[in-house]
Motif scaffolding. Structure first.
Motif, mmCIF file in Angstrom:
data_model
loop_
_atom_site.group_PDB
_atom_site.id
_atom_site.type_symbol
_atom_site.label_atom_id
_atom_site.label_comp_id
_atom_site.label_asym_id
_atom_site.label_seq_id
_atom_site.Cartn_x
_atom_site.Cartn_y
_atom_site.Cartn_z
ATOM 1 N N PRO A 110 -6.651 13.373 1.984
ATOM 2 C CA PRO A 110 -7.035 14.832 1.820
ATOM 3 C C PRO A 110 -5.572 15.525 1.112
ATOM 4 C CG PRO A 110 -7.596 14.346 4.052
ATOM 5 C CD PRO A 110 -6.890 13.019 3.479
ATOM 6 N N VAL A 111 -5.729 16.729 0.523
ATOM 7 C CA VAL A 111 -4.475 17.311 -0.058
ATOM 8 C C VAL A 111 -3.526 17.660 1.151
ATOM 9 C CG1 VAL A 111 -4.523 18.091 -2.360
ATOM 10 C CG2 VAL A 111 -6.226 19.092 -0.634
ATOM 11 N N THR A 112 -3.853 18.191 2.139
ATOM 12 C CA THR A 112 -3.057 18.322 3.303
ATOM 13 C C THR A 112 -2.206 17.285 3.977
ATOM 14 O OG1 THR A 112 -5.178 18.056 4.852
ATOM 15 C CG2 THR A 112 -4.517 20.379 4.029
ATOM 16 N N GLU A 113 -2.644 16.086 3.504
ATOM 17 C CA GLU A 113 -1.792 15.082 4.067
ATOM 18 C C GLU A 113 -0.757 14.564 2.934
ATOM 19 O OE1 GLU A 113 -3.979 11.639 5.946
ATOM 20 O OE2 GLU A 113 -5.231 13.041 6.832
ATOM 21 N N GLU A 114 0.378 14.545 3.344
ATOM 22 C CA GLU A 114 1.560 14.290 2.329
ATOM 23 C C GLU A 114 1.658 12.514 2.171
ATOM 24 O OE1 GLU A 114 4.313 15.432 0.516
ATOM 25 O OE2 GLU A 114 3.062 17.236 0.453
ATOM 26 N N LYS A 115 1.265 11.958 3.195
ATOM 27 C CA LYS A 115 1.229 10.568 3.320
ATOM 28 C C LYS A 115 0.125 9.908 2.765
ATOM 29 C CE LYS A 115 3.560 7.053 6.156
ATOM 30 N NZ LYS A 115 3.133 6.419 7.355
ATOM 31 N N ILE A 116 0.207 9.081 1.826
ATOM 32 C CA ILE A 116 -1.014 8.498 1.520
ATOM 33 C C ILE A 116 -1.433 7.015 1.856
ATOM 34 C CG2 ILE A 116 -2.384 7.737 -0.718
ATOM 35 C CD1 ILE A 116 -1.016 10.162 -2.404
ATOM 36 N N GLU A 117 -2.485 7.047 2.785
ATOM 37 C CA GLU A 117 -2.791 5.888 3.263
ATOM 38 C C GLU A 117 -4.300 5.634 3.230
ATOM 39 O OE1 GLU A 117 -0.146 5.675 7.192
ATOM 40 O OE2 GLU A 117 -1.256 7.003 7.117
ATOM 41 N N ALA A 118 -4.547 4.229 3.366
ATOM 42 C CA ALA A 118 -5.927 3.587 3.010
ATOM 43 C C ALA A 118 -6.607 3.138 4.170
ATOM 44 C CB ALA A 118 -5.975 2.619 1.998
ATOM 45 N N GLY A 119 -5.873 3.575 5.215
ATOM 46 C CA GLY A 119 -6.708 3.428 6.679
ATOM 47 C C GLY A 119 -6.653 1.876 6.900
ATOM 48 N N ASP A 120 -7.751 1.666 7.500
ATOM 49 C CA ASP A 120 -7.905 0.000 8.194
ATOM 50 C C ASP A 120 -7.823 -0.764 6.841
ATOM 51 O OD1 ASP A 120 -8.236 1.052 10.657
ATOM 52 O OD2 ASP A 120 -10.195 0.523 10.618
ATOM 53 N N MET A 121 -8.411 -0.396 5.721
ATOM 54 C CA MET A 121 -8.202 -1.483 4.500
ATOM 55 C C MET A 121 -6.914 -1.995 4.046
ATOM 56 S SD MET A 121 -11.322 -2.022 4.358
ATOM 57 C CE MET A 121 -12.426 -1.235 5.400
ATOM 58 N N GLU A 122 -6.002 -1.156 4.390
ATOM 59 C CA GLU A 122 -4.514 -1.473 3.951
ATOM 60 C C GLU A 122 -4.210 -2.964 4.714
ATOM 61 O OE1 GLU A 122 -1.325 0.779 3.977
ATOM 62 O OE2 GLU A 122 -2.361 2.564 2.995
ATOM 63 N N PHE A 123 -5.043 -3.394 5.460
ATOM 64 C CA PHE A 123 -4.471 -4.656 6.055
ATOM 65 C C PHE A 123 -5.180 -5.938 5.314
ATOM 66 C CE2 PHE A 123 -3.934 -1.265 9.358
ATOM 67 C CZ PHE A 123 -2.548 -1.197 9.486
ATOM 68 N N VAL A 124 -6.513 -5.545 4.938
ATOM 69 C CA VAL A 124 -7.052 -6.674 4.347
ATOM 70 C C VAL A 124 -6.988 -6.444 2.807
ATOM 71 C CG1 VAL A 124 -8.658 -7.213 6.128
ATOM 72 C CG2 VAL A 124 -9.317 -5.133 4.676
ATOM 73 N N ALA A 125 -6.312 -5.613 2.192
ATOM 74 C CA ALA A 125 -6.544 -5.552 0.860
ATOM 75 C C ALA A 125 -5.503 -6.275 0.164
ATOM 76 C CB ALA A 125 -6.136 -4.101 0.329
ATOM 77 N N ASP A 126 -5.745 -6.828 -1.023
ATOM 78 C CA ASP A 126 -4.766 -7.812 -1.708
ATOM 79 C C ASP A 126 -3.948 -6.978 -2.683
ATOM 80 O OD1 ASP A 126 -6.170 -10.322 -1.115
ATOM 81 O OD2 ASP A 126 -7.778 -9.457 -2.047
ATOM 82 N N VAL A 127 -4.355 -5.933 -3.379
ATOM 83 C CA VAL A 127 -3.780 -5.051 -4.123
ATOM 84 C C VAL A 127 -4.212 -3.539 -3.737
ATOM 85 C CG1 VAL A 127 -3.743 -4.053 -6.184
ATOM 86 C CG2 VAL A 127 -4.241 -6.591 -6.056
ATOM 87 N N ILE A 128 -2.808 -2.925 -3.460
ATOM 88 C CA ILE A 128 -3.296 -1.390 -2.996
ATOM 89 C C ILE A 128 -2.336 -0.810 -4.054
ATOM 90 C CG2 ILE A 128 -2.670 0.342 -1.291
ATOM 91 C CD1 ILE A 128 -2.552 -1.847 0.870
ATOM 92 N N LEU A 129 -3.240 0.269 -4.708
ATOM 93 C CA LEU A 129 -2.676 1.149 -5.690
ATOM 94 C C LEU A 129 -2.562 2.607 -5.239
ATOM 95 C CD1 LEU A 129 -4.123 -0.183 -9.055
ATOM 96 C CD2 LEU A 129 -1.897 -0.918 -7.876
#
Ligand code: ADP
Ligand code: MG
Length: 470
Positions: free
Chosen positions: A166-185
Motif C-alpha cells: 500500500p502507498v501508505t507503507e514506506e517500507k516495502i515488504e513481500a510478507g511471508d514470501m520473502e523467506f522462501v523466495a530466491d530472488v526479490i526485486l
C-alpha cells in the motif's frame, strides 16, 4: 543476449546482464512495490520474452481483466495476443478471495492448471489478496508458503509472484514470501525535479554476482521496461595508442598527437564563449577522417551546425562545401539535461554512443549538467562514464565554461586541459590559452600564437578539401 537451456530471462537487457544466470529452473521470484511501480509491466515482460523463446507462460490475475492487461501491455510493445494465439500464453482471471478456505481452493486450482497447461513461467498478479486472506490463520499461511516454494520445482520453471505494497507503507515488504523466495526485486518510483524516477532494488538474488543493489529503470511507450545496468569498470583502462594528427604547429610541439582514449577538457569564460574551437574540431575530424558525435546540453543541433558552418565560412570556405563537410563528420544531438533523472542521462548517452559508434564524442555545455545534478551522484557517474569511454577507445572532448564550481573535477578527470583566458587590460582585451597535458608542465599560448594556430588548422582543412580526401 542468448540464454542457455534451463535459464529464463527477465526480458530487460540491463536486468539480464545484472542478474546473469539467476533465473534457473525452480526459481521463485517475488516482485514487490507500490501500485504503479511497474510490477505488472515487468512480470508481463518476463512472461512475454520467455514465451518468445518457446517457454509457455501462465498468467494468473486476481486484479486486471485480460482485455485491460493485453491492451496496456500492447502499448509497451508486448504482443500478448500474439503469443496467446501461438499457444504460448494462457491467461486466467480468478475472482478476489476473502477467506482462508477460498485461498486453498485457489492454490488447488492453480496446481490443476499447472498440471494441465504445463507452463515454464507462472505469474501471479498479485499474491497480496491471498496473503491478506490467510493473515491470522497460521496453518493456511504455512500451506500457502509451502505451495509457492514447491511450485517452481514441480513446474521445472520459474514462478513470479507480485506483491502489492500500500502507498501508505514506506517500507516495502513481500510478507511471508520473502523467506522462501530466491530472488526479490523491489520496484520504486518517486518524483525528482518534477520527473518520475523509477528504480529497482535487488534485495535478494541467490547465486548472482550482484555488486550494485539499485538500478534505475524506465517504462516507455512502445519500448517497455528499460533497466540501466551500471557501467562500473574495476580497472582503469589504458588509452589505445591511435594517434591523431595535430595541424597547428605550436600545439603539435607541446602535445605531440591527440590520442584516442584521451579526455580533453576545453574551458572558457561563461561570458566569452569562443567560436573558433569549431574550426579546430572540423579540421581535426577532416584531417584524421573521424566520425564525431556532439552531445549539446545547451544548443539545438541546427544552432550548433549553423555555428560550425559559420566558423568554416569565416576562413573562406564556401557554405555548401562547409555544410557537406560538417554533415559528413558530425552527428549532432541536443538534449535538455533536466529532462531526465540524474543517473538516466549518463545511460542515455552511453546508449547513443553505442548506436552511433563514433571515433570521438564531444560534450558541449558540461557546466550546465554539473550545476543541475546532485553533486556526489554527478561526480561518481561522470568518473564511470569517462572510464567507459576510455575503454571504448574514444577521443572524448568536454566543453564548458569555468565559472562553475566543478572546474577542478572536470580538470582532474582530463588528460589535456585547454583553458582560454580573456581579461581586460586598460581598454584592451587580452587573450591567452593555458594548456596542460598529463605528465607535462603547463604552457601558455598568446594571441599571436593562437592566430597562427587558427590559420594553420584552416590551411590543413583546405588542403584536405582540395585533394578531395574527405
Ligand atoms: N504506455 C505507457 N507508456 C509509459 N508508461 C506507461 C505506459 N503504461 C504504463 N506505464 C507506466 O507504468 C505504470 C504502471 O505500471 P504497472 O506495471 O501497471 O504497475 P503495478 O503493476 O506495479 O501497479 C504506470 O504508472 C505508468 O506510469
Ligand atoms: Mg499491477
Amino acid at each position: 543476449m542468448p540464454v542457455s537451456r534451463g535459464y529464463f530471462r527477465f526480458g530487460a537487457e540491463g536486468l539480464d546482464k545484472l542478474l546473469r544466470g539467476v533465473l534457473t529452473s525452480g526459481t521463485l521470484v517475488v516482485i514487490a512495490g507500490h501500485p504503479g511501480s511497474g510490477k505488472t509491466s515487468l512480470a508481463s515482460t518476463m512472461c512475454y520474452s520467455n514465451a518468445l523463446e518457446g517457454h509457455k507462460c501462465l498468467y494468473v490475475s486476481l486484479q486486471e481483466s485480460k482485455d485491460k492487461l493485453f491492451s496496456n501491455m500492447r502499448r509497451l510493445g508486448l504482443d500478448l495476443h500474439g503469443i496467446e494465439k501461438k499457444g504460448l500464453l494462457h491467461f486466467v482471471k480468478f475472482p478476489l478471495v476473502a477467506d482462508p478456505e477460498t485461498v486453498l481452493d485457489v492454490t488447488q486450482e492453480m496446481g490443476d492448471l499447472v498440471a494441465k497447461t504445463k507452463p515454464k513461467v507462472l505469474v501471479l498478479d498479485t499474491i497480496t489478496p491471498l496473503l491478506k486472506a490467510v493473515n491470522s490463520n497460521v496453518k493456511a499461511r504455512a500451506i500457502l508458503q509451502n505451495f509457492f516454494a514447491e511450485l517452481p520445482k514441480i513446474m521445472n520453471g520459474i514462478v513470479v509472484l507480485l506483491a502489492e505494497v500500500p502507498v501508505t507503507e514506506e517500507k516495502i515488504e513481500a510478507g511471508d514470501m520473502e523467506f522462501v523466495a530466491d530472488v526479490i526485486l523491489v520496484l520504486r518510483h518517486k518524483i525528482e525535479r518534477d520527473l518520475l524516477i523509477r528504480d529497482l532494488e535487488v534485495r535478494k538474488a541467490r547465486g548472482a554476482p550482484v555488486v550494485l543493489a539499485r538500478v534505475p529503470f524506465t517504462i516507455i511507450e512502445g519500448k517497455g521496461i528499460n533497466v540501466y545496468a551500471p557501467v562500473v569498470l574495476e580497472e582503469i583502462p589504458t588509452p589505445r595508442t591511435v594517434e591523431l594528427a595535430v595541424s597547428c604547429r605550436s600545439l603539435g610541439k607541446y602535445l605531440g598527437y591527440f590520442q584516442k582514449g584521451q579526455i580533453i577538457y576545453i574551458t572558457y569564460p561563461p561570458d566569452a564563449r569562443p567560436v573558433p574551437v569549431y574550426l579546430h574540431f572540423t579540421s581535426l575530424a577532416a584531417v584524421n577522417n573521424l566520425r564525431c558525435l556532439i552531445v549539446s546540453y545547451k544548443s539545438s543541433p541546427q544552432e550548433l551546425r549553423g555555428l560550425m558552418v559559420k566558423s568554416l565560412e569565416d576562413t573562406g570556405i564556401k557554405r555548401e562545401v562547409a555544410t557537406e563537410l560538417i554533415d559528413k563528420h558530425f552527428i549532432i544531438k541536443g538534449i535538455n539535461p533536466v529532462s531526465m533523472g540524474s543517473s538516466q542521462l549518463g545511460f542515455w548517452e552511453i546508449d547513443l554512443i553505442k548506436k552511433v559508434a563514433p571515433d570521438a564524442v564531444i560534450f558541449h555545455g558540461v557546466d550546465i549538467v554539473a550545476n543541475v545534478e546532485d553533486p556526489v551522484q554527478y561526480r561518481v557517474g561522470l568518473l564511470n562514464q569517462l572510464l567507459h569511454l576510455k575503454n571504448l577507445g574514444l577521443l572524448t572532448v568536454r566543453m564548458g565554461s569555468y565559472g562553475d564550481r566543478y572546474y577542478n573535477w572536470h580538470a582532474l578527470l582530463a588528460d589535456i586541459v585547454f583553458k582560454l583566458r580573456i581579461y581586460e587590460e586598460g581598454n584592451t582585451l587580452k587573450y591567452s590559452l593555458y594548456l596542460w597535458k598529463r605528465g607535462k608542465l603547463p604552457v601558455v599560448l598568446g594571441l599571436e600564437e593562437l592566430r597562427r594556430c587558427h590559420e594553420e588548422v584552416a590551411e590543413a582543412l583546405k588542403k584536405v578539401l582540395s585533394i578531395g580526401g574527405t
